[in-house]
Design a protein around this motif. Structure first.
Motif, short mmCIF file in Angstrom:
data_model
loop_
_atom_site.label_atom_id
_atom_site.label_comp_id
_atom_site.label_asym_id
_atom_site.label_seq_id
_atom_site.Cartn_x
_atom_site.Cartn_y
_atom_site.Cartn_z
N GLY A 228 0.83 -1.19 0.00
CA GLY A 228 0.00 0.00 0.00
C GLY A 228 0.86 1.24 0.00
O GLY A 228 2.09 1.16 -0.14
N TRP A 229 0.21 2.40 0.18
CA TRP A 229 0.96 3.64 0.01
C TRP A 229 2.05 3.80 1.06
O TRP A 229 3.05 4.43 0.83
N GLY A 230 1.85 3.22 2.25
CA GLY A 230 2.83 3.44 3.31
C GLY A 230 3.87 2.34 3.40
O GLY A 230 4.58 2.23 4.39
N HIS A 231 3.96 1.52 2.35
CA HIS A 231 4.90 0.41 2.30
C HIS A 231 6.31 0.81 2.76
O HIS A 231 6.95 0.10 3.52
N TYR A 232 6.75 1.98 2.32
CA TYR A 232 8.13 2.39 2.56
C TYR A 232 8.41 2.71 4.01
O TYR A 232 9.55 2.74 4.43
N LYS A 233 7.35 3.01 4.78
CA LYS A 233 7.64 3.46 6.14
C LYS A 233 7.30 2.40 7.18
O LYS A 233 7.17 2.70 8.35
N MET A 234 7.16 1.16 6.70
CA MET A 234 6.78 0.09 7.62
C MET A 234 8.03 -0.42 8.33
O MET A 234 8.47 -1.55 8.13
N ALA A 235 8.60 0.44 9.16
CA ALA A 235 9.89 0.11 9.77
C ALA A 235 9.70 -0.46 11.16
O ALA A 235 8.78 -0.10 11.87
N GLY A 236 10.59 -1.36 11.49
CA GLY A 236 10.61 -1.87 12.85
C GLY A 236 12.03 -2.23 13.17
O GLY A 236 12.96 -1.89 12.41
N ALA B 493 8.75 4.73 -1.57
CA ALA B 493 8.60 6.13 -1.94
C ALA B 493 9.72 6.96 -1.32
O ALA B 493 10.12 7.97 -1.87
N ASN B 494 10.20 6.52 -0.17
CA ASN B 494 11.30 7.26 0.44
C ASN B 494 12.16 6.31 1.25
O ASN B 494 11.94 6.10 2.44
N PRO B 495 13.17 5.72 0.62
CA PRO B 495 13.98 4.72 1.33
C PRO B 495 14.80 5.32 2.45
O PRO B 495 15.23 4.60 3.35
N TYR B 496 15.03 6.64 2.40
CA TYR B 496 16.00 7.22 3.33
C TYR B 496 15.43 7.42 4.72
O TYR B 496 16.10 7.92 5.61
N LEU B 497 14.17 7.01 4.92
CA LEU B 497 13.63 6.97 6.27
C LEU B 497 14.40 5.97 7.10
O LEU B 497 14.44 6.05 8.32
N GLU B 502 20.34 5.45 4.33
CA GLU B 502 20.56 6.90 4.17
C GLU B 502 21.73 7.23 3.25
O GLU B 502 21.64 8.13 2.42
N HIS B 503 22.81 6.46 3.40
CA HIS B 503 24.02 6.81 2.67
C HIS B 503 23.90 6.55 1.16
O HIS B 503 24.81 6.87 0.42
N LEU B 504 22.79 5.98 0.72
CA LEU B 504 22.67 5.68 -0.71
C LEU B 504 22.11 6.86 -1.50
O LEU B 504 22.00 6.79 -2.72
N LEU B 505 21.77 7.94 -0.81
CA LEU B 505 21.18 9.08 -1.51
C LEU B 505 22.07 9.64 -2.63
O LEU B 505 21.58 9.81 -3.75
N PRO B 506 23.36 9.89 -2.37
CA PRO B 506 24.18 10.45 -3.47
C PRO B 506 24.22 9.53 -4.69
O PRO B 506 24.16 10.00 -5.83
N LEU B 507 24.28 8.22 -4.44
CA LEU B 507 24.32 7.27 -5.56
C LEU B 507 23.02 7.37 -6.36
O LEU B 507 23.02 7.39 -7.60
N ASN B 508 21.90 7.48 -5.64
CA ASN B 508 20.62 7.61 -6.32
C ASN B 508 20.55 8.90 -7.13
O ASN B 508 19.94 8.94 -8.19
#
Lengths: 265, 597
Positions: A228-236, B493-497, B502-508
């Motif tokens: 879903g839209w929040g896939h990327y923030k499903m951190a644990g 949508a935002n891997p750098y969370l 985080e360190h992959l941003l410049p490569l991206n």
């Protein structure tokens, strides 16, 4: 452009690719963290990765050099010298069928043990089977964790004295543990990058996943299947403790959870 | 073969009755609603060009978000995403990659290979006046448009389709599961159904044409490898596509009629009521990949065939190992049907299947390797000049090596545990689909352009396009291997969370610049393509001195293709044959050696 430039063009890119690949770990573009897996199974997986990487690098260099050589000779052929008229060579075909075939078969069977160890229940380590630490239920977009009370076994259905956590899984380090992976809604995937563990959570199924964290510490847990839209923030995270700390933590958690505020004077 | 020869000539006569040149028709019937395979081929080609631009822009939007997460895009931000403060919202990001995959796979790669080149080349290369079913052929093109309309509407619809091009249920099955699982997902499924119908009509037509309409003397083993690859592709489509269509209809029924083919009981999505259930989400994955893995070869085999033909011509040398090439393509197709499970190693399917699928998948590397060796063998001892066609075909081979080798990592189940659904897989299939297929297509465009339009494309522009695309492509996709090994999951949508990414941003960011370069490079192709229609040097019938029957027809070929029905005397790769000392080529329909020019 002249022929030399094109040959250089097709030479430079594989060389560049190799150089970058060799240097990648020093720029931190390799495996996460310090580059070493934090679990024994992860080390096995890394070993298989490097075996394939070495083989693939040899084939890559061989084929690119071969390609470059035939380009060099074919582009330099004198105009009055007709191309070599041949429809192929049976012996060569046999050689380059049988040898890669044998290597590939070896490669395939070489993988089996680690896979069985990870997924086939009869090949799980005995300790992992004994030690079911938690049930992890994925939902959009968090991980819910249910532990049995200290000293008890995890039951299929929740018990009154179960303990709960969100997005944090406490486990003992240095011993294989199993979690029961479920999902409450859509598919998710339980991905521990530094332990090299991944397993999809499947609606309607409970899937056992075992892993062993080598050292106490915190390890990221992310979702690897679009949910879903929040896939990327499903951190644990998985927090591994030394075994005695782990027992103490469970006790403390249990007391905290069961505490109803009533104190005897 | 004598029986097939007589069949061929009979059906030739039969069809030529219908397809004789009658050019006095209204222009609408000649150029728009045409039943002529060449016009339909060009229609497919131009449509896929438009879709390539659409898919490319979607890709650039993805790359923008990955390089500059949640920052405004220059120029377009305020117009496109005003309600999100000019940012790409996560919901929109899921729409972006869903539509990028959908457009590139269903509306670019498959139609440009099978639709454009399949249509244009099959009758010409086998010496037929047209396809076996010209009207079906026209329908196959026009069924693209309902598909494009459905996909387009779904993208404009609030929330869009957002379950990825694979549209796994439950995300794609339940309206409540995501902002993108509303009506747009239904439209998307209808779009896939229409594309499927279009491909199916094409596939039946290609098989029939290749079996029945070959010119007298064009035996199966005198067919160019392009035709072989198109034939194998058509067979793959015919057997795999019904499964996808059925699965799509089942998912539609799940969504709109309340059936539960893919929905298990008791699932609570977004606090809606628990589902009634009875189904299995894994069923969709099995059905979907039963089509979509063979589809990967549908997206590759025709390019392999065309590259073989171009390489032989450019090297003035017969294909090295013609029959092994055919056998290995057939092996790829056959094995392609029993490897779908490698997309599902960690899906929770029976783990024992992981082992069998792994062995089958790893073994598919073997025919692929044989093909690479034979391409290298074809160049070996040839006489080659670095023109645009050569460059693109050599790039095809070189990139296919990378794409093929990176596939082994994912075929190995234990390694796949880690790299599954990371950027490693994204790198792998872009090397195959862009690196191999699209370079093959670029080569084919330059090679067959004179036959399509009677003019040559500009060499300098062609080389500029090649160099820029090659650099941009490798700059974009090679680092994706590193991202994957670093554990960056796809569709984020935002891997750098996540701290460990985080360190992959410049490569991206570097990759995004490379992607922009690659996108801009395609402008050169379009300038060259459309400019050469007017300014291109006039091409004769056979500008490449090639052997294929298509080069014996006028450029561009008239309705009905050939001046007289061709007779075939030999295979298509008789370059530099010492028995024919006067020329280094020997057209398939040349009855006797040329002693002197």
């Amino acid at each position: 452009m002249k022929r030399v430039w094109w040959l250089l063009f097709f030479l430079i890119w594989p060389v560049l690719a190799l150089v970058i690949s060799v240097l990648a770990p020093t720029w931190n573009w390799g495996f996460p963290g310090n580059g070493r897996a934090d679990s024994p199974l992860g080390e096995d997986i890394d070993h298989l990765f490097y075996v394939i990487l070495i083989l693939v690098t040899i084939v890559f260099i061989g084929t690119q050099v071969g390609l470059l050589y035939v380009l060099y000779s074919a582009s330099g052929r004198k105009a009055d010298r007709p191309a070599w008229y041949t429809h192929g060579n049976h012996r060569l075909e046999a050689i380059w069928t049988i040898i890669p075939g044998a290597i590939l078969l070896f490669l395939a069977f070489y993988q089996m043990r680690v896979w069985a160890n990870f997924r086939i229940e009869s090949a799980f380590p005995e300790a992992a089977r004994q030690h079911v630490v938690a049930e992890v239920t994925a939902r959009q977009f968090e991980w819910r964790i249910r532990y049995p009370a200290p000293g008890k076994k995890l039951e299929k259905t929740p018990r009154l004295d179960d303990m709960y956590d969100v997005n944090i899984i406490h486990v003992p380090a240095g011993t294989p543990v199993t979690i029961q992976l479920r999902t409450q809604d859509v598919q998710h995937s339980f991905f521990l990058p530094s332990l090299r563990i991944k397993q999809d959570a499947l609606p309607g199924h409970v899937i056992p996943v075992w892993f062993e964290v080598s050292q106490p510490g915190e390890y990221p847990l992310v979702c690897a299947e679009l949910c879903g839209w929040g896939h990327y923030k499903m951190a644990g995270k998985v927090i591994a403790h030394a075994p005695e700390d782990y027992e103490a933590l469970l006790q403390r958690k249990h007391i905290e959870q069961m505490d109803d505020g009533y104190r005897e004077e | 073969m004598s029986s097939s020869r007589s069949v061929a000539s009979e059906s030739c006569e039969h069809v030529s009755h219908d397809a004789l040149p009658h050019d006095n028709r209204w222009w609408i019937n000649r150029y728009v609603f045409s039943t002529d395979h060449k016009v339909i081929g060009v229609q497919f080609l131009l449509t896929t060009f438009v879709m390539l631009v659409v898919g490319g822009l979607l890709a650039l939007a993805i790359r923008w978000q990955l390089a500059f997460p949640n920052s405004q895009m220059p120029w377009v931000s305020n117009a496109l995403f005003a309600e999100h403060g000019g940012q790409v919202s996560p919901e929109f990001y899921t729409m972006l990659f869903t539509m990028h995959g959908t457009v590139m796979i269903f509306l670019v790669i498959i139609p440009i290979l099978a639709g454009a080149f399949g249509n244009f080349l099959i009758p010409l290369m086998i010496g037929a006046p047209d396809m076996a079913f010209p009207k079906l052929n026209m329908m196959s093109y026009w069924f693209m448009w309902p598909a494009i309309t459905c996909f387009g509407l779904s993208f404009l619809y609030e929330g869009g389709p957002a379950a990825g091009w694979t549209s796994y249920p439950l995300l794609a099955a339940l309206y409540d599961s995501a902002p993108g699982s509303g009506f747009a997902q239904t439209l998307w499924l209808l779009g896939v159904t229409f594309v499927g119908i279009s491909s199916m009509m094409g596939s039946i037509n290609y098989m029939t044409t290749i079996i029945n309409m070959r010119a007298p003397g064009m035996t199966l083993f005198r067919m160019p490898l392009t035709i072989w690859s198109m034939f194998i592709t058509a067979v793959l489509q015919a057997f795999a596509l019904p499964v996808l269509t059925a699965a799509g209809l089942m998912l539609l029924a799940d969504r709109e009629l309340g059936t539960c083919f893919f929905v298990p009981a008791g699932v609570v999505v977004n606090n809606a009521d628990p589902t009634v259930g009875g189904g299995q989400t894994l069923l969709w994955q099995h059905l979907f990949w039963f089509y979509s893995h063979p589809a990967v070869y549908i997206m590759l085999l025709p390019a392999m065939g065309m590259v073989s033909d171009m390489l032989a011509c450019m090297c003035r040398k017969p294909i090295f190992g013609y029959r092994p090439m055919i056998y290995s393509m057939s092996a790829i197709a056959g094995l392609g049907f029993i490897v779908w499970g490698h997309h599902m190693f960690i899906s929770g399917m029976n783990p024992a299947l992981g082992m069998t699928f792994m062995v089958a998948t790893i073994m598919i590397a073997l025919p692929s390797a044989i093909k690479v060796f034979n391409w290298i063998g074809t160049i070996w001892g040839g006489q080659l000049e670095f023109n645009t066609v050569t460059l693109n075909t050599v790039a095809f081979v070189s990139m296919f090596i990378v794409g093929g080798l990176s596939g082994i990592f994912m075929a190995a189940v234990p390694v796949d545990i880690y790299i599954h659904d990371t950027y490693f897989i994204v790198a792998h299939f872009h090397y195959v689909l862009f690196g191999a297929t699209l370079f093959g297509v670029f080569g084919a465009i330059h090679f067959w352009y004179p036959k399509m339009f009677g003019r040559m494309m500009n060499e300098t522009l062609g080389k500029v396009h090649f160099v820029l695309t090659f650099i941009g492509m490798n700059g974009t996709f090679f680092p994706m291997h590193m991202l994957g090994i670093a554990g960056m999951p796809r569709r984020y949508a935002n891997p750098y969370l996540h701290e460990y990414l985080e360190h992959l941003l410049p490569l991206n960011q570097f990759m995004t610049y490379a992607a922009i370069l690659m996108g801009l490079a395609q402008l050169v192709l379009f300038v060259n393509f459309f400019g050469s229609l007017v300014f291109g040097k006039k091409a004769g019938r056979n500008p490449w001195n090639s052997n294929g029957l298509e080069w014996q027809a006028p450029s561009p070929p008239p309705h009905g293709n050939f001046d007289a029905p061709p007779l075939v005397y030999r295979g298509p790769y008789e370059y530099s044959n010492p028995e024919n000392p006067a020329a280094d080529f020997w057209p398939q329909n040349d009855s006797a050696p040329r002693r002197d020019s």
